[in-house]
Design an enzyme around this catalytic site. Structure first.
Site, PDB file in Angstrom:
ATOM      1  CG  ASP A   5      15.219   4.956   1.326  1.00 27.71           C
ATOM      2  OD1 ASP A   5      15.383   6.371   0.740  1.00 27.71           O
ATOM      3  OD2 ASP A   5      15.047   4.852   2.543  1.00 27.71           O
ATOM      4  CD  GLU A   6      10.585  -0.018  -0.808  1.00 33.00           C
ATOM      5  OE1 GLU A   6      11.400  -1.034  -1.136  1.00 33.00           O
ATOM      6  OE2 GLU A   6      10.339   0.154   0.449  1.00 33.00           O
ATOM      7  CE  LYS A   8       9.404   7.064  -3.083  1.00 28.06           C
ATOM      8  NZ  LYS A   8      10.365   6.651  -2.452  1.00 28.06           N
ATOM      9  CG  HIS A  33      12.259  10.528  -5.684  1.00 27.79           C
ATOM     10  ND1 HIS A  33      11.219  11.160  -6.184  1.00 27.79           N
ATOM     11  CD2 HIS A  33      12.006   9.907  -4.473  1.00 27.79           C
ATOM     12  CE1 HIS A  33      10.125  11.058  -5.029  1.00 27.79           C
ATOM     13  NE2 HIS A  33      10.862  10.047  -4.382  1.00 27.79           N
ATOM     14  CB  THR A 296      18.708   9.892  -2.089  1.00 25.51           C
ATOM     15  OG1 THR A 296      18.718   8.641  -2.758  1.00 25.51           O
ATOM     16  CG2 THR A 296      19.078  10.879  -3.070  1.00 25.51           C
ATOM     17  NE  ARG A 302      18.427   4.322   1.447  1.00 26.17           N
ATOM     18  CZ  ARG A 302      18.687   4.371   0.143  1.00 26.17           C
ATOM     19  NH1 ARG A 302      19.104   3.677  -0.515  1.00 26.17           N
ATOM     20  NH2 ARG A 302      18.476   5.806  -0.246  1.00 26.17           N
ATOM     21  CG  MET A 329      14.508  -8.490  -9.024  1.00 24.31           C
ATOM     22  SD  MET A 329      13.905  -9.822  -7.921  1.00 24.31           S
ATOM     23  CE  MET A 329      14.128 -11.200  -8.869  1.00 24.31           C
TER      24      MET A 329
END
Length: 430
Positions: A5-6, A8, A33, A296, A302, A329
């Site tokens: 879950d970054e 990507k 995704h 997702t 989370r 960020m």
């Protein structure tokens, strides 16, 4: 680089136009995704994120397990939005199928906890499918759909699975849903629609490599969920770190030039398992709300925590990461003070590695380093010069702790909210 879950999916979509091929090499529909393109939001599970670009060839390779029903639903959802998947997607004939009995088996087994803690599977049948892949006897592959022996093969496995699931405690309704005649008819309907996309992707990808075409490999889940190298048993069922690329896609190491490690500027985890830097407090709740940290695929909230440099250094070394992509960020822009996990304390001793036993990792207390925040928005930033000094200092500290330079910074979900640093040039991305 963490537990998945970054963001990507956004990066694959953004980078895809620079490549000839985008290749998904492991996992199944348990991956989600999310890609934002203008006002459009796409949620992809099986299909590579490069599918949004009509001139990019997409591949799903043998390391992926495929639920044909889910895949067809995804295809049908993309068609009204002008995306014709058949034109630029090839699916490996060697890929294994997630069958309806796998989902029944998954849900039945997942009711049993591991030492009082559920592994946290999505109940998508991924684990049981990989189990059958290794066991071979009950495996069904994509190529089986287009073979003359299909009906006999499906009926035989359905009969055997019915007997096994009955012993596991499946309900009469569940058993009726996988009756051989129903499964045979379902497989026939899958074959009719998927046949044009089924191919020997291994051969095609090797041809592309030898023709000097550029290839982007898209992972699913996170490196700490790797079946061999992750926080076992609270992991997924495939090699979700960078070391899984070669086996999953069928591509030898000599064709891989760079590895981009994608990680949030903080940490999250879905499901059970130890999480040393977890914040089970108001700060964790704040990160969750600001980052919209809900799965997702499942919608599950989370678990959130500070950036774990111990874990990311481990996965960066494991995956051979050339550059980091530091995502989200913008979420940290709302804090006056930040912390980073720089070591663990295990039974009174400071360590700098990720223990392999879950009980040891569960006993680990984070050794936290405090870093001044910048407490001002960065979602408008389009270059490093737009960043506050505090944000630049945070990025530099992450680089020092992980030992890998940051090549990409993300300050929001849109494609435009992405900054390529000077370090990205080393990967040919800037």
């Amino acid at each position: 680089m963490q537990w998945g879950d970054e963001a990507k999916g956004k990066l694959v979509d953004l980078l895809a136009p620079r490549f000839d091929c985008v290749i998904r090499y492991q996992g199944g529909a348990n991956a989600g995704h999310t890609v934002v393109a203008g006002d459009e939001v796409y949620k992809l599970h099986h299909i590579p994120s490069g599918i949004l670009h009509s001139d990019v060839q997409n591949f799903i390779t043998p390391g992926v397990v495929i639920n044909p029903t889910t895949m067809l639903q995804e295809i049908d959802g993309l068609a009204p939005r002008g995306i014709n998947v058949v034109d630029n997607l090839k699916v490996s004939e060697r890929a294994h199928l997630v069958m309806p009995w796998h989902m029944i088996e998954d849900a039945t087994i997942n009711k049993v906890s591991v030492r009082g803690e559920s592994i946290g599977t999505t109940n998508r049948g991924i684990g049981p499918c990989y189990r059958d892949k290794v066991g071979r006897t009950h495996a069904v592959r994509m190529v089986d759909l287009i073979e003359a022996s299909r009906d006999e093969r499906i009926a035989t496995v359905a009969e055997q699975k019915t007997t096994l699931l009955q012993q596991l405690g499946a309900t009469d309704e569940e058993l009726a849903s996988i009756a051989p005649d129903k499964m045979v008819a379902l497989a026939a309907s899958w074959a009719e629609r998927l046949a044009p996309m089924i191919a020997d992707t291994t051969d095609l990808i090797l041809d592309a490599a030898e023709a000097n075409q550029t290839m982007l490999f898209e992972g699913a889940q996170g490196a700490l969920l790797d079946i061999d190298h992750g926080t076992y048993p609270f992991v997924t069922s495939s090699n979700s770190s960078g070391v899984g690329v070669c086996a999953g896609a069928g591509v030898p190491p000599k064709w891989i030039d760079h590895v981009l490690g994608v990680c949030k500027a903080y940490s999250t985890r879905v499901g059970g398992g130890p999480f040393p830097s977890e914040l089970d407090d108001e700060t964790g709740d704040k990160i969750r709300k600001l980052g919209n940290e809900f799965g997702t695929t499942t919608g599950r909230p989370r678990r959130c925590g500070w950036f774990d440099a111990v874990a990311v250094r481990y996965t960066a070394r494991l995956s051979g990461v050339s550059r980091l992509a530091l995502m989200m960020m913008d979420v940290l822009a709302h804090f006056e003070e930040l912390k980073v996990c720089v070591a663990y304390e295990l039974d009174g001793k400071e360590i700098h590695h990720v223990p392999s036993h879950p009980d040891q990792l569960r006993r680990c207390k984070p050794v936290l380093e405090t870093i001044p925040g910048w407490n001002s928005p960065v979602d408008h930033a389009r270059s490093m010069s737009d960043f506050p000094e505090g944000a630049l200092s945070y990025v530099k500290r992450i680089e020092e702790l992980v030992g890998v330079p940051v090549g990409i910074l993300s300050v929001g979900p849109d494609r435009a909210q992405t900054i390529f640093t000077e370090e990205a040039a080393g990967m040919g991305l800037a």
